[in-house]
Write an enzyme that holds these catalytic residues in place. Structure first.
Site, PDB file in Angstrom:
ATOM      1  CG  HIS A   1       5.428 -10.086 -12.122  1.00 47.52           C
ATOM      2  ND1 HIS A   1       5.220  -8.882 -11.483  1.00 47.52           N
ATOM      3  CD2 HIS A   1       6.653 -10.506 -11.731  1.00 47.52           C
ATOM      4  CE1 HIS A   1       6.276  -8.594 -10.736  1.00 47.52           C
ATOM      5  NE2 HIS A   1       7.157  -9.571 -10.871  1.00 47.52           N
TER       6      HIS A   1
ATOM      7  CB  CYS B   1       5.849  -5.747 -12.609  1.00 46.73           C
ATOM      8  SG  CYS B   1       4.410  -6.103 -13.646  1.00 46.73           S
TER       9      CYS B   1
ATOM     10  CG  HIS C   1      10.547  -8.943  -9.637  1.00 44.85           C
ATOM     11  ND1 HIS C   1       9.342  -9.265  -9.068  1.00 44.85           N
ATOM     12  CD2 HIS C   1      11.487  -9.595  -8.909  1.00 44.85           C
ATOM     13  CE1 HIS C   1       9.539 -10.098  -8.056  1.00 44.85           C
ATOM     14  NE2 HIS C   1      10.840 -10.307  -7.931  1.00 44.85           N
TER      15      HIS C   1
END
Length: 185
Positions: A138, A87, A155
């Site tokens: 994240h 990520c 993402h």
């Protein structure tokens, strides 16, 4: 981190504006007959200047256009592209492609730019963060703002690779921690 860079670069630019174009011990009319070298003043680091320019000129739409080039690439922990990403590797890769440096981890990126405290204020290109209350785990990039605090983000998903998700998906909605604005436009 980018605010610190801006302040440093702004002070260099101010110093440049008030520094004579040529360094030396006097003007040509009052200097001695010696051949004193006249050296032009040069900004210390050309790459910082281009990053400063990018922070003000790159748009969120340009960030998303670049990010969409990688949709479908696989997720791989520790990878920073271009064939696979995790990520934060993905977000740093996309921003770097437009000459803006980000920290390597999602926690590093959480400390950059300006905090966006209200979901209604997110813009295309902002970084969005997810995790538990104790830990950011994240990061993604706002791809589309739908209003009322709703948005879609691009993402590196563990299960789907580079993809676009919706903040209203149960998993992400429950883990949303906040957003950071990197771009200054």
């Amino acid at each position: 981190m980018h605010i610190k860079k801006l302040v440093t670069l702004a002070s260099m630019l101010v110093a440049f504006a008030v520094t004579p174009v040529f360094a030396g011990t006097g003007t040509p009319e009052n200097s001695s007959a010696t051949n004193e070298a006249m050296i032009p003043y040069i900004l210390p680091d050309e790459t910082d200047h281009s990053e400063l320019e990018a922070l003000f000129c790159v748009t969120g739409s340009q960030i998303i256009d670049k990010a969409k080039d990688y949709i479908g690439r696989p997720y791989r922990r520790g990878c920073m592209g271009p064939y696979a990403f995790d990520c934060s590797g993905f977000t740093s890769f996309v921003y770097k492609a437009l000459n803006i440096r980000l920290g390597r981890s999602s926690r590093d990126q959480w400390r950059e730019g300006l905090a966006i405290t209200d979901r209604d204020d997110v813009h295309v290109g902002d970084l969005v963060f997810f995790g538990s209350s104790a830990r950011i785990s994240h990061v993604g990039i706002v791809a589309e703002v739908e209003g009322n605090g709703d948005f879609k983000f691009i993402h590196a998903s563990c299960s789907n690779g580079i993809t676009i998700s919706d903040i209203n998906e149960h998993y992400y909605g429950n883990r949303y921690q906040g957003a950071r604005r990197i771009l200054n436009n």
